[in-house]
Motif scaffolding. Structure first.
Motif, PDB file in Angstrom:
ATOM      1  N   LEU A  97       0.807  -1.220   0.000  1.00  0.00           N
ATOM      2  CA  LEU A  97       0.000   0.000   0.000  1.00  0.00           C
ATOM      3  C   LEU A  97       0.843   1.276   0.000  1.00  0.00           C
ATOM      4  O   LEU A  97       0.302   2.367  -0.132  1.00  0.00           O
ATOM      5  CB  LEU A  97      -0.929   0.023   1.216  1.00  0.00           C
ATOM      6  CG  LEU A  97      -2.169  -0.866   1.140  1.00  0.00           C
ATOM      7  CD1 LEU A  97      -2.877  -0.923   2.485  1.00  0.00           C
ATOM      8  CD2 LEU A  97      -3.114  -0.379   0.063  1.00  0.00           C
ATOM      9  N   THR A  98       2.148   1.136   0.168  1.00  0.00           N
ATOM     10  CA  THR A  98       2.974   2.334   0.333  1.00  0.00           C
ATOM     11  C   THR A  98       4.030   2.538  -0.738  1.00  0.00           C
ATOM     12  O   THR A  98       4.494   3.661  -0.938  1.00  0.00           O
ATOM     13  CB  THR A  98       3.678   2.294   1.704  1.00  0.00           C
ATOM     14  OG1 THR A  98       4.487   1.111   1.786  1.00  0.00           O
ATOM     15  CG2 THR A  98       2.664   2.283   2.831  1.00  0.00           C
TER      16      THR A  98
ATOM     17  N   LEU B 227      -8.797   5.661   8.530  1.00  0.00           N
ATOM     18  CA  LEU B 227      -9.914   5.429   9.451  1.00  0.00           C
ATOM     19  C   LEU B 227     -10.023   3.949   9.812  1.00  0.00           C
ATOM     20  O   LEU B 227     -10.302   3.599  10.966  1.00  0.00           O
ATOM     21  CB  LEU B 227     -11.223   5.914   8.819  1.00  0.00           C
ATOM     22  CG  LEU B 227     -11.432   7.433   8.774  1.00  0.00           C
ATOM     23  CD1 LEU B 227     -12.644   7.776   7.921  1.00  0.00           C
ATOM     24  CD2 LEU B 227     -11.602   7.994  10.179  1.00  0.00           C
ATOM     25  N   TYR B 228      -9.812   3.095   8.836  1.00  0.00           N
ATOM     26  CA  TYR B 228      -9.870   1.648   9.103  1.00  0.00           C
ATOM     27  C   TYR B 228      -8.764   1.248  10.080  1.00  0.00           C
ATOM     28  O   TYR B 228      -8.997   0.455  11.012  1.00  0.00           O
ATOM     29  CB  TYR B 228      -9.732   0.870   7.802  1.00  0.00           C
ATOM     30  CG  TYR B 228      -9.668  -0.625   7.999  1.00  0.00           C
ATOM     31  CD1 TYR B 228     -10.821  -1.368   8.223  1.00  0.00           C
ATOM     32  CD2 TYR B 228      -8.447  -1.294   7.976  1.00  0.00           C
ATOM     33  CE1 TYR B 228     -10.762  -2.741   8.415  1.00  0.00           C
ATOM     34  CE2 TYR B 228      -8.377  -2.665   8.162  1.00  0.00           C
ATOM     35  CZ  TYR B 228      -9.542  -3.377   8.388  1.00  0.00           C
ATOM     36  OH  TYR B 228      -9.477  -4.739   8.584  1.00  0.00           O
ATOM     37  N   LYS B 229      -7.551   1.776   9.884  1.00  0.00           N
ATOM     38  CA  LYS B 229      -6.450   1.449  10.794  1.00  0.00           C
ATOM     39  C   LYS B 229      -6.756   1.916  12.219  1.00  0.00           C
ATOM     40  O   LYS B 229      -6.494   1.192  13.187  1.00  0.00           O
ATOM     41  CB  LYS B 229      -5.153   2.081  10.286  1.00  0.00           C
ATOM     42  CG  LYS B 229      -4.588   1.430   9.035  1.00  0.00           C
ATOM     43  CD  LYS B 229      -3.292   2.096   8.606  1.00  0.00           C
ATOM     44  CE  LYS B 229      -2.697   1.401   7.384  1.00  0.00           C
ATOM     45  NZ  LYS B 229      -1.440   2.048   6.935  1.00  0.00           N
TER      46      LYS B 229
ATOM     47  N   ASN C 283      -0.122   9.812  20.234  1.00  0.00           N
ATOM     48  CA  ASN C 283      -0.290   9.285  18.879  1.00  0.00           C
ATOM     49  C   ASN C 283      -1.196   8.057  18.830  1.00  0.00           C
ATOM     50  O   ASN C 283      -0.948   7.105  18.090  1.00  0.00           O
ATOM     51  CB  ASN C 283       1.073   8.948  18.253  1.00  0.00           C
ATOM     52  CG  ASN C 283       1.954  10.170  18.122  1.00  0.00           C
ATOM     53  OD1 ASN C 283       1.461  11.275  17.863  1.00  0.00           O
ATOM     54  ND2 ASN C 283       3.253   9.993  18.306  1.00  0.00           N
ATOM     55  N   ARG C 284      -2.236   8.067  19.669  1.00  0.00           N
ATOM     56  CA  ARG C 284      -3.258   7.033  19.631  1.00  0.00           C
ATOM     57  C   ARG C 284      -4.607   7.702  19.425  1.00  0.00           C
ATOM     58  O   ARG C 284      -4.885   8.755  20.017  1.00  0.00           O
ATOM     59  CB  ARG C 284      -3.280   6.214  20.931  1.00  0.00           C
ATOM     60  CG  ARG C 284      -1.993   5.425  21.202  1.00  0.00           C
ATOM     61  CD  ARG C 284      -1.874   4.261  20.228  1.00  0.00           C
ATOM     62  NE  ARG C 284      -0.749   3.407  20.537  1.00  0.00           N
ATOM     63  CZ  ARG C 284       0.483   3.587  20.088  1.00  0.00           C
ATOM     64  NH1 ARG C 284       0.726   4.636  19.307  1.00  0.00           N
ATOM     65  NH2 ARG C 284       1.452   2.755  20.403  1.00  0.00           N
ATOM     66  N   TYR C 285      -5.461   7.076  18.619  1.00  0.00           N
ATOM     67  CA  TYR C 285      -6.722   7.708  18.266  1.00  0.00           C
ATOM     68  C   TYR C 285      -7.840   6.664  18.292  1.00  0.00           C
ATOM     69  O   TYR C 285      -7.593   5.455  18.222  1.00  0.00           O
ATOM     70  CB  TYR C 285      -6.643   8.339  16.866  1.00  0.00           C
ATOM     71  CG  TYR C 285      -5.458   9.255  16.692  1.00  0.00           C
ATOM     72  CD1 TYR C 285      -5.551  10.601  17.032  1.00  0.00           C
ATOM     73  CD2 TYR C 285      -4.237   8.771  16.219  1.00  0.00           C
ATOM     74  CE1 TYR C 285      -4.458  11.441  16.898  1.00  0.00           C
ATOM     75  CE2 TYR C 285      -3.141   9.603  16.081  1.00  0.00           C
ATOM     76  CZ  TYR C 285      -3.254  10.939  16.423  1.00  0.00           C
ATOM     77  OH  TYR C 285      -2.172  11.775  16.304  1.00  0.00           O
ATOM     78  N   ILE C 286      -9.066   7.136  18.382  1.00  0.00           N
ATOM     79  CA  ILE C 286     -10.236   6.281  18.203  1.00  0.00           C
ATOM     80  C   ILE C 286     -11.230   7.029  17.317  1.00  0.00           C
ATOM     81  O   ILE C 286     -11.154   8.256  17.172  1.00  0.00           O
ATOM     82  CB  ILE C 286     -10.907   5.903  19.541  1.00  0.00           C
ATOM     83  CG1 ILE C 286     -11.349   7.171  20.300  1.00  0.00           C
ATOM     84  CG2 ILE C 286     -10.000   5.026  20.379  1.00  0.00           C
ATOM     85  CD1 ILE C 286     -12.171   6.868  21.535  1.00  0.00           C
ATOM     86  N   LEU C 287     -12.144   6.284  16.715  1.00  0.00           N
ATOM     87  CA  LEU C 287     -13.210   6.933  15.964  1.00  0.00           C
ATOM     88  C   LEU C 287     -14.133   7.657  16.944  1.00  0.00           C
ATOM     89  O   LEU C 287     -14.223   7.302  18.118  1.00  0.00           O
ATOM     90  CB  LEU C 287     -13.990   5.900  15.151  1.00  0.00           C
ATOM     91  CG  LEU C 287     -13.186   5.071  14.133  1.00  0.00           C
ATOM     92  CD1 LEU C 287     -14.121   4.147  13.366  1.00  0.00           C
ATOM     93  CD2 LEU C 287     -12.410   5.959  13.178  1.00  0.00           C
TER      94      LEU C 287
ATOM     95  N   PHE D 274      -1.578   1.916  14.612  1.00  0.00           N
ATOM     96  CA  PHE D 274      -1.133   3.305  14.615  1.00  0.00           C
ATOM     97  C   PHE D 274       0.251   3.497  13.995  1.00  0.00           C
ATOM     98  O   PHE D 274       0.726   4.626  13.884  1.00  0.00           O
ATOM     99  CB  PHE D 274      -1.137   3.848  16.048  1.00  0.00           C
ATOM    100  CG  PHE D 274      -2.475   3.703  16.717  1.00  0.00           C
ATOM    101  CD1 PHE D 274      -3.556   4.458  16.299  1.00  0.00           C
ATOM    102  CD2 PHE D 274      -2.659   2.784  17.736  1.00  0.00           C
ATOM    103  CE1 PHE D 274      -4.805   4.311  16.899  1.00  0.00           C
ATOM    104  CE2 PHE D 274      -3.895   2.634  18.344  1.00  0.00           C
ATOM    105  CZ  PHE D 274      -4.971   3.409  17.922  1.00  0.00           C
ATOM    106  N   ALA D 275       0.900   2.409  13.609  1.00  0.00           N
ATOM    107  CA  ALA D 275       2.227   2.525  12.996  1.00  0.00           C
ATOM    108  C   ALA D 275       2.103   3.102  11.588  1.00  0.00           C
ATOM    109  O   ALA D 275       1.213   2.739  10.823  1.00  0.00           O
ATOM    110  CB  ALA D 275       2.907   1.162  12.943  1.00  0.00           C
ATOM    111  N   HIS D 276       2.983   4.011  11.263  1.00  0.00           N
ATOM    112  CA  HIS D 276       3.119   4.579   9.911  1.00  0.00           C
ATOM    113  C   HIS D 276       1.881   5.363   9.447  1.00  0.00           C
ATOM    114  O   HIS D 276       1.639   5.466   8.246  1.00  0.00           O
ATOM    115  CB  HIS D 276       3.435   3.482   8.886  1.00  0.00           C
ATOM    116  CG  HIS D 276       4.560   2.583   9.283  1.00  0.00           C
ATOM    117  ND1 HIS D 276       5.836   3.052   9.529  1.00  0.00           N
ATOM    118  CD2 HIS D 276       4.595   1.233   9.511  1.00  0.00           C
ATOM    119  CE1 HIS D 276       6.617   2.034   9.871  1.00  0.00           C
ATOM    120  NE2 HIS D 276       5.889   0.926   9.878  1.00  0.00           N
ATOM    121  N   LEU D 277       1.110   5.910  10.375  1.00  0.00           N
ATOM    122  CA  LEU D 277       0.012   6.792   9.964  1.00  0.00           C
ATOM    123  C   LEU D 277       0.597   8.106   9.460  1.00  0.00           C
ATOM    124  O   LEU D 277       1.538   8.650  10.043  1.00  0.00           O
ATOM    125  CB  LEU D 277      -0.930   7.071  11.141  1.00  0.00           C
ATOM    126  CG  LEU D 277      -1.710   5.888  11.726  1.00  0.00           C
ATOM    127  CD1 LEU D 277      -2.622   6.371  12.844  1.00  0.00           C
ATOM    128  CD2 LEU D 277      -2.520   5.178  10.660  1.00  0.00           C
TER     129      LEU D 277
END
Length: 569
Positions: free
Chosen positions: A339-340, A429-431, A462-466, A437-440
């Motif tokens: 993907l990258t 968003l899926y990740k 560097n952590r997130y949730i929807l 959270f790696a490589h966002l």
């Protein structure tokens, strides 16, 4: 080859290695501790021969010229297991052949393919080459030369004897019209056929090339000039089924072939529609998304290795499609970076024409599109894990395992909010949804924060949730009373429509979303609530739908089951 022909082969000139191996020969290093001795084994010689362009490893004949037959018992009676073991260790497919002389002495010939361009094989982490009777480490210069190899553009090569008379008129019209629309150039269609082909570099002073052949040639011409340029479609009602229920070989120019393949996949009974509803929001999802399948099929045809004489194969099942094309990933691409990384396609000219005529995304974006569209429908990730150096295999699954994520994405896309979500935003968003959270990408994360689609976790950096909108949807859509999750119920009842199945068979179909204990629990509860009934005992127990549901199909079936379960609670 016959034994008599093998006797007069020369090791360096004919790319062959002779070993007596009468009784014992180590498969994988044996009991030796020193690497120099461990490498003198079956796998070590396969690695070396593959790195030299492929060849033959012959057991049961002497090394001295002319090579006499001495007989070998290596892998006697276990050839299939040997091929599997080599593939497991090296991800290379060898072919084995047994020969016997007039005295009944056995000779085992291992046919070893060449390594892919730009890649080398290793034994215990070391790339090997043959020198005389020994195997040595490949030098830095040799490794650099391999890593620097560039695959020639197969599609730009000239096809001998291929003329303008061999072009399919309908396919040419598709190319011409699509190019005019994509490039916003209506005058393009007024040019002569020869001028159009020349402008698109499909025709050169030396003649017409393979890109032109693959895209535009008549069926019978393709069959003669490039017989491996076919797409085979097979349908099976079960993954454990060996024989196919239907098999079609699609031959002809790619501009027409891709339409034929999609019509086969999209048959009403094979590509079912599932309405997803949340309040006033209703959206139909099909088992298999047209844009995803077209992109995947065109990628398989455009990026395959045409030096391999096998076809692109599409295997369709009720719950998934597997697409396999000959040749591994293009140079520099693997499962981890698919993907990258921007790859160099094997057939650059062919890919460019598909892009200019709007059939595929711009170079390097096709896989992103496959992922983003699939994930936005709440389906499992596209699966490239069975791929190896010699073939790319893509699995696409029809189960909608995350309806809440699908609704979350589409409610935003259908709102008046701007900007709309692109490929990178949906994948990010899926990740976040999965806790990856790696490589966002910081700029994408910042944009999603501004749009209010994610929020940071206060206790972590560097952590997130929807956002809460998603979690509210998830709670509303997942539960039926306290016993069931709607998507799990739907997976089971759709699988059992018109069938009787054992738990092991059910597990094979649902193993990507449910484990055996979860399936066992759900089957038990659905039986208690009179959705399912059983026949047989113990390991022979089969599950099937009760009479109330047996004549229903698709969304009618799942809607009634869900409504009846909701009414119980």
């Amino acid at each position: 080859m016959t034994i008599q022909e093998l006797q007069y082969l020369k090791e360096s000139e004919d790319k062959v290695e002779f070993k007596e191996a009468k009784n014992n020969f180590p498969f994988n290093g044996g009991s030796h501790k020193e690497q120099e001795n461990r490498r003198k084994c079956y796998l070590g010689y396969i690695v070396a021969l593959a790195n030299e362009g492929g060849g033959k490893l012959i057991f049961g004949m002497s090394d001295a010229f002319p090579h006499t037959v001495v007989g070998s018992n290596f892998a006697k009676g276990t050839l299939g297991g040997l091929e599997d073991a080599v593939y497991e260790k090296l991800e290379i497919r060898i072919r084995l052949e047994e020969l016997f002389d007039e005295n009944g002495l056995r000779v085992l010939v291992s046919h070893i393919p060449t390594r892919p361009i730009g890649k080398m094989l290793k034994f215990e982490g070391v790339p090997l080459m043959r020198v005389g009777d020994s195997l040595r480490n490949m030098s830095d210069e040799e490794m650099f030369a391999i890593l620097s190899e560039q695959e020639p553009d197969f599609s730009a090569k000239i096809v001998e004897g291929f003329t303008l008379d061999d072009i399919d008129d309908e396919a040419f019209t598709i190319l011409k019209d699509n190019y005019a629309i994509k490039q916003r150039n209506p005058l393009f269609g007024q040019l002569s056929q020869e001028q159009i082909l020349t402008d698109l570099k499909l025709k050169t002073p030396s003649g017409l090339n393979y890109a032109c052949l693959i895209l535009l040639a008549k069926k019978e011409v393709l069959h003669t000039k490039l017989p491996q340029c076919k797409i085979i479609w097979e349908y099976r009602t079960s993954e454990v089924q060996i024989h196919f229920d239907n098999r079609i070989v699609i031959e002809g120019p790619l501009y027409k072939a891709v339409e034929e393949v999609w019509k086969l996949i999209n048959q009403p009974l094979l590509n079912k529609k599932h309405p997803i509803q949340n309040g006033t929001y209703i959206y139909d999802i099909y088992d298999f998304n047209e844009a995803v399948l077209r992109e995947a099929i065109l990628n398989a045809v455009a990026h395959r290795d045409y030096s391999i004489s096998s076809e692109v194969v599409i295997k369709q099942y009720p719950n998934k499609i597997i697409i396999t094309n000959p040749g591994g990933f293009p140079k520099g691409v693997n499962i981890e970076n698919i993907l990258t990384v921007s790859s160099t396609p094997r057939s650059r000219l062919l890919t460019d024409i598909l892009e200019k005529t709007g059939l595929v995304e711009r170079s390097g974006q096709g896989v992103d599109k496959i992922f983003s569209l699939t994930l936005s429908e709440g389906k499992p990730e596209p699966d490239y894990s069975p791929s190896d150096m010699f073939q790319v295999t893509l699995g696409l699954y029809s189960q909608i395992t995350d309806k809440a994520f699908h609704v979350f994405i589409n409610e935003y896309q259908n709102s008046d909010k701007e900007p709309k979500l692109g490929v990178e935003q949906i994948i990010t968003l899926y990740k976040v949804r999965k806790g990856i959270f790696a490589h966002l990408k910081e700029n994408i994360v910042s944009q999603l924060l501004t749009l209010g689609l994610i929020r940071p976790v206060s206790t972590h950096t560097n952590r997130y949730i929807l956002t809460e909108d998603f979690h509210k949807l998830e709670g509303e859509m997942q539960m039926i009373g306290k016993k069931y999750i709607a998507t799990e119920v739907e997976s089971i009842v759709l699988l059992l429509q018109g069938k009787k199945m054992k738990i092991g068979e059910i597990e094979q179909h649902l193993k990507n979303s449910l484990n055996r204990n979860q399936i066992k629990y759900l089957l038990s509860k659905l039986k208690d609530d009179e959705i399912l009934i059983t026949e047989g005992v113990a390991g022979g127990t089969k599950y099937f739908l009760s009479d109330l549901y047996k004549d229903l199909r698709g969304e009618l079936l799942t809607n009634k089951v869900v409504e009846d379960l909701k009414a119980k609670f």
